[in-house]
Structures are given as C-alpha cells and as structure tokens.
Write an enzyme that holds these catalytic residues in place. Structure first.
Site, PDB file in Angstrom:
ATOM      1  N   PRO A   2      -0.004 -34.579  21.440  1.00  0.00           N
ATOM      2  CA  PRO A   2      -0.834 -34.423  20.226  1.00  0.00           C
ATOM      3  C   PRO A   2      -1.143 -32.951  19.960  1.00  0.00           C
ATOM      4  O   PRO A   2      -1.461 -32.208  20.875  1.00  0.00           O
ATOM      5  CB  PRO A   2      -2.120 -35.185  20.564  1.00  0.00           C
ATOM      6  CG  PRO A   2      -1.801 -36.029  21.738  1.00  0.00           C
ATOM      7  CD  PRO A   2      -0.677 -35.353  22.467  1.00  0.00           C
ATOM      8  N   GLU A   3      -1.003 -32.546  18.699  1.00  0.00           N
ATOM      9  CA  GLU A   3      -1.358 -31.187  18.286  1.00  0.00           C
ATOM     10  C   GLU A   3      -2.552 -31.282  17.341  1.00  0.00           C
ATOM     11  O   GLU A   3      -3.160 -32.344  17.206  1.00  0.00           O
ATOM     12  CB  GLU A   3      -0.140 -30.509  17.632  1.00  0.00           C
ATOM     13  CG  GLU A   3       1.061 -30.456  18.584  1.00  0.00           C
ATOM     14  CD  GLU A   3       2.292 -29.792  17.982  1.00  0.00           C
ATOM     15  OE1 GLU A   3       2.130 -28.868  17.165  1.00  0.00           O
ATOM     16  OE2 GLU A   3       3.415 -30.188  18.335  1.00  0.00           O
ATOM     17  N   HIS A  95      -3.083 -48.735  31.443  1.00  0.00           N
ATOM     18  CA  HIS A  95      -3.327 -47.299  31.524  1.00  0.00           C
ATOM     19  C   HIS A  95      -4.755 -46.922  31.134  1.00  0.00           C
ATOM     20  O   HIS A  95      -5.038 -45.763  30.829  1.00  0.00           O
ATOM     21  CB  HIS A  95      -2.325 -46.544  30.648  1.00  0.00           C
ATOM     22  CG  HIS A  95      -0.902 -46.896  30.956  1.00  0.00           C
ATOM     23  ND1 HIS A  95      -0.353 -46.704  32.199  1.00  0.00           N
ATOM     24  CD2 HIS A  95       0.066 -47.469  30.199  1.00  0.00           C
ATOM     25  CE1 HIS A  95       0.901 -47.123  32.195  1.00  0.00           C
ATOM     26  NE2 HIS A  95       1.180 -47.604  30.996  1.00  0.00           N
ATOM     27  N   ARG A 115       0.262 -40.979  31.156  1.00  0.00           N
ATOM     28  CA  ARG A 115       0.795 -39.945  32.052  1.00  0.00           C
ATOM     29  C   ARG A 115      -0.290 -39.138  32.767  1.00  0.00           C
ATOM     30  O   ARG A 115       0.020 -38.274  33.579  1.00  0.00           O
ATOM     31  CB  ARG A 115       1.745 -39.035  31.266  1.00  0.00           C
ATOM     32  CG  ARG A 115       2.928 -39.847  30.721  1.00  0.00           C
ATOM     33  CD  ARG A 115       3.897 -39.028  29.934  1.00  0.00           C
ATOM     34  NE  ARG A 115       4.556 -38.027  30.765  1.00  0.00           N
ATOM     35  CZ  ARG A 115       5.393 -37.119  30.300  1.00  0.00           C
ATOM     36  NH1 ARG A 115       5.662 -37.067  29.020  1.00  0.00           N
ATOM     37  NH2 ARG A 115       5.958 -36.244  31.106  1.00  0.00           N
ATOM     38  N   ARG A 160       1.627  -8.160  20.353  1.00  0.00           N
ATOM     39  CA  ARG A 160       2.171  -8.835  21.535  1.00  0.00           C
ATOM     40  C   ARG A 160       3.631  -8.464  21.732  1.00  0.00           C
ATOM     41  O   ARG A 160       4.383  -8.383  20.761  1.00  0.00           O
ATOM     42  CB  ARG A 160       2.096 -10.364  21.349  1.00  0.00           C
ATOM     43  CG  ARG A 160       0.697 -10.910  21.271  1.00  0.00           C
ATOM     44  CD  ARG A 160       0.172 -11.185  22.652  1.00  0.00           C
ATOM     45  NE  ARG A 160      -1.261 -11.450  22.581  1.00  0.00           N
ATOM     46  CZ  ARG A 160      -1.817 -12.605  22.951  1.00  0.00           C
ATOM     47  NH1 ARG A 160      -1.080 -13.580  23.401  1.00  0.00           N
ATOM     48  NH2 ARG A 160      -3.124 -12.756  22.878  1.00  0.00           N
TER      49      ARG A 160
END
Ligand SMILES: [Zn+2]
Length: 291
Positions: A2-3, A95, A115, A160
């Site tokens: 998920p973002e 889960h 996970r 950077r």
C-alpha cells in the site's frame, strides 16, 4: 505494498468508523504484529482498553489514532496489512493479528496481515497532522499534504547524489510514494528512474511533483490500487486503479503513448516498468568520460 492513496482510503474509513468510540477490549494474537511496542502484547492491550479514539491521521504510509489519554495508536500496513471494520460475528480468518473491540456493540477493528511486515503500536505525542508521534519524526511531508513545500523538496532532491526513482522512494525526502506510483509518475513525465537527481532541471522536477499528485488523486478517486489483491479498504473492498495503470506491471504490453513494448528492469529487489522510447536510459557521461 500500500502507498499513499491506499493508506489514505484506510484513514478515511477509520475516521468514519472508529473515531469517537471507546475501546473495551483488545486481543493481540501474534507477537510480530505488536513488535514495535516495547512492552509486549499484554501491555499493548492494557494501553488501549478504556481509551476513546479522537481522530484518524496519516503521514505518508503511516496511520495514527490519537487516544483520550494523550497517547496514540500507530499503524503501518507493511506489505499486506489490512485494517478491517467487521461485525463481531464475522468469522476470524487465518491471518488475524489484533482485534480491537468497542463498548458500543458496534463493529470491531481487526488487523489482518498475511506477511506480518505491518504492525500496530502505542506511543506518546501525535496530537494532530502537524504534531507527529516521535517515531514518525523523520517522515517527510507527502505530496498531498497542504504544507508540502515543493520548492524545498526540489532543492533537496537536486542536491542528492542519487537516481530519481531512489529519491522518490526515500521517505525522509518525500513520503507516501512507492514502486507503483513512482513508475506511473515517471512514465507521465517521460523520465527514466535512473536519471541523476542532480541534473534534473527544476521545471522537470516540478512537472514530476505535479504528476505524482495527479496520479495519486486519480487513484484515491478509484479507491486505490489493489495490484496484488491484498490491499482492501476498511470494508474489505478492493480499489480499481490497477485498471488505470499506464506503466506498472505492463511489461511487453504496448506503451499507451507510442506503442513500443514496455520494459521491466530490476530495481532494489523489485521491478521498474518504463517505455524504452518515451523514457530513455540516461547516458552514463560521468562513468565513461564521454561528452
Ligand atoms: Zn512510449
């Protein structure tokens, strides 16, 4: 994973379904889910019982819920975490890691994580979106934050000594962007993710920020991207933005702009997807000495 758009969909769901409710019991079923809380599962449970949820905030991919005692409940979904609002009678899946019950006989809040890279923990601070919990102090503002400063971001980006895509995934520089939305935004502005940040023109960097915002807002409008079917909202519904992806996951399919088959390249144990024509690889001028 998920973002920002997916986590924002979850935050909005929590704001609707758990804010204002008092926690009456907690069951932490798996030690990994609460590993970021130093006291262990029993103390995690005790820290929450009796507290009322005051609000639901987000910074990048992190969520936090301020509680009535001045502490906050923090959450990160990791690779596969789900925060589900489910009736107490809903059968428990394999889960299920944490259940939070409320004193109003309404639905539970359940943390499900196949996970187990995600987690929940409790800590002090974090009264509002501009007052972060201590553990999030290093997370930069995300591009949908009203106080995100584009000029500052671009000047830090160009200082950077790295590649653009690596910089976009650096949560201390800009938060909420992961592999999917980085590839989508780079495709939109015709940049290869391997381009050096130091040679990115300011105008192009600005275009990139705009593209990140656009793709995230479009994804939000479709409930996020359920690319691997693990991401769902608090009601267990998938998002539909995966059907609108222009780059991510489209290896060998024609570029939607020029028709060239899209390429996949290895990137930090994952893959990057781009168009070989619209997004040419940078020439390695510095490495070869050629001009
Ligand atoms: Zn193309």
């Amino acid at each position: 994973m998920p973002e920002l758009p997916e986590v924002e969909v979850v935050r909005a769901g929590l704001a609707q379904s758990v804010v204002g409710r008092q926690i009456s019991w907690v069951s932490a079923r798996h030690p990994r889910a609460t590993r970021r809380f130093p006291g262990g599962p029993a103390q995690f449970e005790a820290a929450l019982v009796g507290r009322t949820v005051q609000a639901a905030h987000r910074r990048g991919k992190y969520l936090w819920l301020p509680l009535s005692d001045g502490q906050v409940l923090l959450g990160h979904l990791g690779m596969s975490g789900q925060l589900l609002v489910e009736a107490p009678s809903t059968p428990e899946g394999p889960h299920l890691r944490v259940i939070i019950g409320f004193n109003d006989a309404g639905p539970d809040l359940r943390f499900v994580d196949q996970r187990t890279f995600g987690g929940l923990w409790v800590e002090a601070g974090g009264e509002g979106p501009d007052h972060l919990p201590f553990s999030l102090a290093h997370i930069a503002r995300d591009p949908l934050d009203p106080r995100f400063d584009e000029k500052v971001f671009i000047s830090r980006l160009r200082r950077r000594r790295t590649e653009i895509k690596r910089a976009l995934l650096d949560q201390t520089l800009i938060s909420g962007v992961g592999n999917i939305y980085a590839d989508e935004a780079l495709w939109r502005v015709r940049l290869h993710g391997g381009r050096p940040t130091s040679r990115l023109p300011v105008a192009k960097a600005s275009e990139l920020v705009t593209a990140i915002r656009e793709v995230m807002l479009e994804a939000l409008g479709q409930g996020g991207t359920s690319f691997d079917s693990l991401y769902v909202d608090v009601n267990g519904q998938s998002g539909y933005f995966s059907q609108s992806l222009n780059a991510y996951g489209r290896v060998d399919q024609p570029c939607l702009r020029c028709g060239t088959p899209m390429r996949r390249e290895a990137f930090m144990n994952r893959s990057s997807f781009s168009c070989p024509v619209c997004q040419p690889r940078p020439r390695r001028r510095a490495a070869t000495g050629l001009r």
